[in-house]
Design a protein around this motif. Structure first.
Motif, PDB file in Angstrom:
ATOM      1  N   UNK A   1     -20.827  34.322  16.454  1.00  0.00           N
ATOM      2  CA  UNK A   1     -20.852  34.395  17.927  1.00  0.00           C
ATOM      3  C   UNK A   1     -22.265  34.623  18.452  1.00  0.00           C
ATOM      4  N   UNK A   2     -22.961  35.516  17.726  1.00  0.00           N
ATOM      5  CA  UNK A   2     -24.359  35.807  18.152  1.00  0.00           C
ATOM      6  C   UNK A   2     -25.217  34.553  18.087  1.00  0.00           C
ATOM      7  N   UNK A   3     -25.038  33.772  16.997  1.00  0.00           N
ATOM      8  CA  UNK A   3     -25.816  32.538  16.863  1.00  0.00           C
ATOM      9  C   UNK A   3     -25.468  31.540  17.970  1.00  0.00           C
ATOM     10  N   UNK A   4     -24.171  31.436  18.237  1.00  0.00           N
ATOM     11  CA  UNK A   4     -23.738  30.500  19.276  1.00  0.00           C
ATOM     12  C   UNK A   4     -24.248  30.919  20.660  1.00  0.00           C
ATOM     13  N   UNK A   5     -24.211  32.265  20.886  1.00  0.00           N
ATOM     14  CA  UNK A   5     -24.717  32.778  22.172  1.00  0.00           C
ATOM     15  C   UNK A   5     -26.204  32.473  22.344  1.00  0.00           C
ATOM     16  N   UNK A   6     -26.947  32.710  21.239  1.00  0.00           N
ATOM     17  CA  UNK A   6     -28.395  32.431  21.302  1.00  0.00           C
ATOM     18  C   UNK A   6     -28.644  30.934  21.515  1.00  0.00           C
ATOM     19  N   UNK A   7     -27.841  30.136  20.814  1.00  0.00           N
ATOM     20  CA  UNK A   7     -28.007  28.684  20.958  1.00  0.00           C
ATOM     21  C   UNK A   7     -27.699  28.244  22.383  1.00  0.00           C
ATOM     22  N   UNK A   8     -26.590  28.824  22.957  1.00  0.00           N
ATOM     23  CA  UNK A   8     -26.235  28.476  24.330  1.00  0.00           C
ATOM     24  C   UNK A   8     -27.323  28.908  25.308  1.00  0.00           C
ATOM     25  N   UNK A   9     -27.850  30.133  25.110  1.00  0.00           N
ATOM     26  CA  UNK A   9     -28.915  30.621  25.996  1.00  0.00           C
ATOM     27  C   UNK A   9     -30.161  29.733  25.893  1.00  0.00           C
ATOM     28  N   UNK A  10     -30.466  29.349  24.630  1.00  0.00           N
ATOM     29  CA  UNK A  10     -31.632  28.468  24.442  1.00  0.00           C
ATOM     30  C   UNK A  10     -31.400  27.119  25.117  1.00  0.00           C
ATOM     31  N   UNK A  11     -30.194  26.577  24.989  1.00  0.00           N
ATOM     32  CA  UNK A  11     -29.875  25.292  25.616  1.00  0.00           C
ATOM     33  C   UNK A  11     -29.930  25.391  27.132  1.00  0.00           C
ATOM     34  N   UNK A  12     -29.429  26.517  27.659  1.00  0.00           N
ATOM     35  CA  UNK A  12     -29.470  26.716  29.110  1.00  0.00           C
ATOM     36  C   UNK A  12     -30.918  26.798  29.615  1.00  0.00           C
ATOM     37  N   UNK A  13     -31.738  27.526  28.803  1.00  0.00           N
ATOM     38  CA  UNK A  13     -33.153  27.626  29.203  1.00  0.00           C
ATOM     39  C   UNK A  13     -33.827  26.247  29.167  1.00  0.00           C
ATOM     40  N   UNK A  14     -33.506  25.490  28.086  1.00  0.00           N
ATOM     41  CA  UNK A  14     -34.095  24.156  27.968  1.00  0.00           C
ATOM     42  C   UNK A  14     -33.628  23.252  29.119  1.00  0.00           C
ATOM     43  N   UNK A  15     -32.321  23.363  29.431  1.00  0.00           N
ATOM     44  CA  UNK A  15     -31.782  22.559  30.537  1.00  0.00           C
ATOM     45  C   UNK A  15     -32.423  22.942  31.866  1.00  0.00           C
ATOM     46  N   UNK A  16     -32.602  24.271  32.018  1.00  0.00           N
ATOM     47  CA  UNK A  16     -33.240  24.755  33.256  1.00  0.00           C
ATOM     48  C   UNK A  16     -34.678  24.237  33.366  1.00  0.00           C
ATOM     49  N   UNK A  17     -35.394  24.289  32.224  1.00  0.00           N
ATOM     50  CA  UNK A  17     -36.789  23.802  32.223  1.00  0.00           C
ATOM     51  C   UNK A  17     -36.837  22.297  32.456  1.00  0.00           C
ATOM     52  N   UNK A  18     -35.875  21.616  31.832  1.00  0.00           N
ATOM     53  CA  UNK A  18     -35.816  20.166  31.998  1.00  0.00           C
ATOM     54  C   UNK A  18     -35.529  19.800  33.451  1.00  0.00           C
ATOM     55  N   UNK A  19     -34.595  20.537  34.052  1.00  0.00           N
ATOM     56  CA  UNK A  19     -34.268  20.287  35.458  1.00  0.00           C
ATOM     57  C   UNK A  19     -35.472  20.574  36.360  1.00  0.00           C
TER      58      UNK A  19
END
Length: 489
Positions: free
Chosen positions: A15-33
């Motif tokens: 769960x911790x790995x998935x949470x970190x991955x989701x947070x990283x993806x959200x940050x990347x998506x936010x930066x991309x946007x």
């Protein structure tokens, strides 16, 4: 228990790995946007800037087109005012002509739905607000804050002027409606003003050139008129010197024609008498041969018949002589259109010139004319006759004690030379150097204008004739005129 704990621990790690991955993806998506947004913003800004640059370039190109056209100064400034008002999105614009401190509205821009009184009221306000004068001409656009309750939508006044003369200037005034004035607009307007100044200077210089050309053409026309009058005056002066001789040459044949006609009149009376007596004798039947012969002898009828033919021939010769002199004078005084050259037989020109000057030559001078038939040239016969009469008159006056006037020729492959030589007093080097100078003369006051040879020289130059003068004191002078032949001659 240990297995469950291990399973829970494994799930927690997952769960911790998935949470970190989701947070990283959200940050990347936010930066991309954000990157996409920034890129879009930059693109929009670049597009707006490109559109603005295109608008500015079109504006400057339109100004340049008007400046390079042939429109008048008033048309140029009115059109420029319209282009500037459109570029600045201004509803109004004014073109003002200032001369000697007096302001005149020469053009204005106003909205279609605006009545004239509103535009006029704005002009009165800005005219009193701005110091519009020839002394306040700037090399850039002037910016003034404008606040007036009657015109709340106008916040700035942009104005510039171009000098025409020290006492004359042309002003452009454009009200601006936006709260903020973009500095880049001013750079564009300054460029437009520089182009306008260049166009105005060109038109002013063209107007000056046209004025100078008109003055120059008038001066040339006046000089040409004066030259024609001068040539005509010199003709009359030459003719005046020959007038007594010409009159004598005309009076001589007229005198013997008159005498011959008087004799013919008497012969006519005798013939009438002869005819009447013959008629009476025939009527009375007494007209025998003896009577007829006696009457013929008494009235000299045979002599009359012989002499009548001689008298008529003599009269015809006298009339022909007068006609030749009159024709020569007519050619001399009315040489035709000076600028139109025709085919001229130079021998005839010289013969006519000699006939006009003949009475001045025949008594005290020997004429030696050795000319053969010369080729025709293109020229003005009256002007050429003036030249030769002037040369003959000068030659005669250079031989006060009498002498010989010779006219000889030289043949070249592409020209012929006519030499007019006298055996007179000749000229020294000083006189030769000033021979063709206008108004220079060695004759006593009242006997010469000093224009004859200078005018003759100008005529010969116009005929592309080379002139050479040789003279020796106490021996004589020779004028050599080299006439070039036509290519087809």
């Amino acid at each position: 228990m240990d297995d469950k704990d291990a399973l829970v621990a494994a799930l927690m790690k997952k769960l911790t790995r998935e949470k970190r991955a989701r947070e990283l993806a959200e940050k990347q998506l936010e930066q991309y946007s954000l990157d996409i947004y920034n890129t879009n913003t930059e693109l929009q800004s670049s597009l707006l800037k490109a559109e603005r640059n295109q608008t500015e370039l079109k504006f400057l190109n339109d100004i340049s087109s008007e400046i390079s056209s042939d429109t008048s100064i008033n048309e140029l400034f009115n059109k420029t005012l319209s282009l500037i008002s459109t570029f600045m999105e201004s509803k109004y614009g004014y073109y003002i002509h200032v001369l000697d401190g007096e302001k005149k509205l020469s053009g204005q821009i106003a909205p279609p739905d605006c009545d004239g009184s509103h535009a006029s009221a704005l002009y009165r306000q800005l005219s009193s607000f701005l110091d519009i004068d020839v002394k306040n001409v700037s090399h850039r656009w002037l910016i003034n804050v404008f606040e007036h309750e009657e015109f709340p939508d106008i916040h700035w006044l942009l104005s510039t002027a171009v000098s025409i003369k020290e006492n004359e200037a042309l002003w452009l005034v454009v009200p601006y409606h936006q709260d903020i004035l973009d500095e880049e607009y001013l750079y564009v307007l300054d460029t437009a003003r520089a182009q306008l100044k260049t166009g105005l200077n060109r038109r002013i210089n063209e107007a000056k050139i046209l004025t100078r050309n008109r003055v120059l053409q008038e001066t040339i026309a006046n000089l040409e008129s004066a030259r024609k009058q001068l040539i005509q005056s010199e003709k009359m002066a030459s003719l005046g010197q020959l007038a007594a001789g010409v009159a004598h040459e005309i009076n001589n044949p007229i005198g013997f024609i008159q005498s011959n006609l008087q004799t013919l009149k008497e012969y006519t009376k005798d013939l009438h008498t002869y005819s009447d007596k013959i008629g009476s004798a025939i009527a009375e039947n007494t007209a025998d041969d003896g009577f007829h012969q006696s009457l013929k002898k008494k009235l000299d009828i045979d002599y009359i018949f012989d002499d009548v033919g001689d008298l008529i021939d003599s009269n015809l010769q006298g009339i022909e002589r007068v006609s030749e002199i009159v024709l020569g004078l007519k050619t001399f005084t009315h040489g035709g259109n000076e600028k139109e050259f025709i085919s001229v037989k130079i021998n005839e020109v010289i013969e006519q010139s000699l006939k006009i000057a003949w009475n001045s030559i025949k008594y005290d001078y020997t004429l030696n004319n050795e000319l053969t038939e010369l080729p025709a040239i293109q020229g003005n016969p009256g002007q050429l006759q003036q030249v030769f009469i002037n040369l003959f008159v000068n030659a005669i006056q250079a031989m006060p004690e009498g002498g010989t006037l010779s006219i000889t020729e030289e043949r070249l492959s592409n020209a012929f030379i006519i030499n007019v030589t006298d055996t007179g007093m000749g000229m020294d080097e000083k006189t030769l150097n000033q021979l063709f100078t206008p108004f220079y003369t060695t004759k006593p006051v009242g006997e010469g204008t000093g224009l004859g040879l200078s005018i003759s020289y100008a005529i010969l130059e116009a005929h592309n004739v080379e002139v050479n003068v040789r003279s020796e004191v106490d021996k004589g002078t020779t004028f050599s005129l080299k006439f070039l032949l036509d290519s087809g001659a």
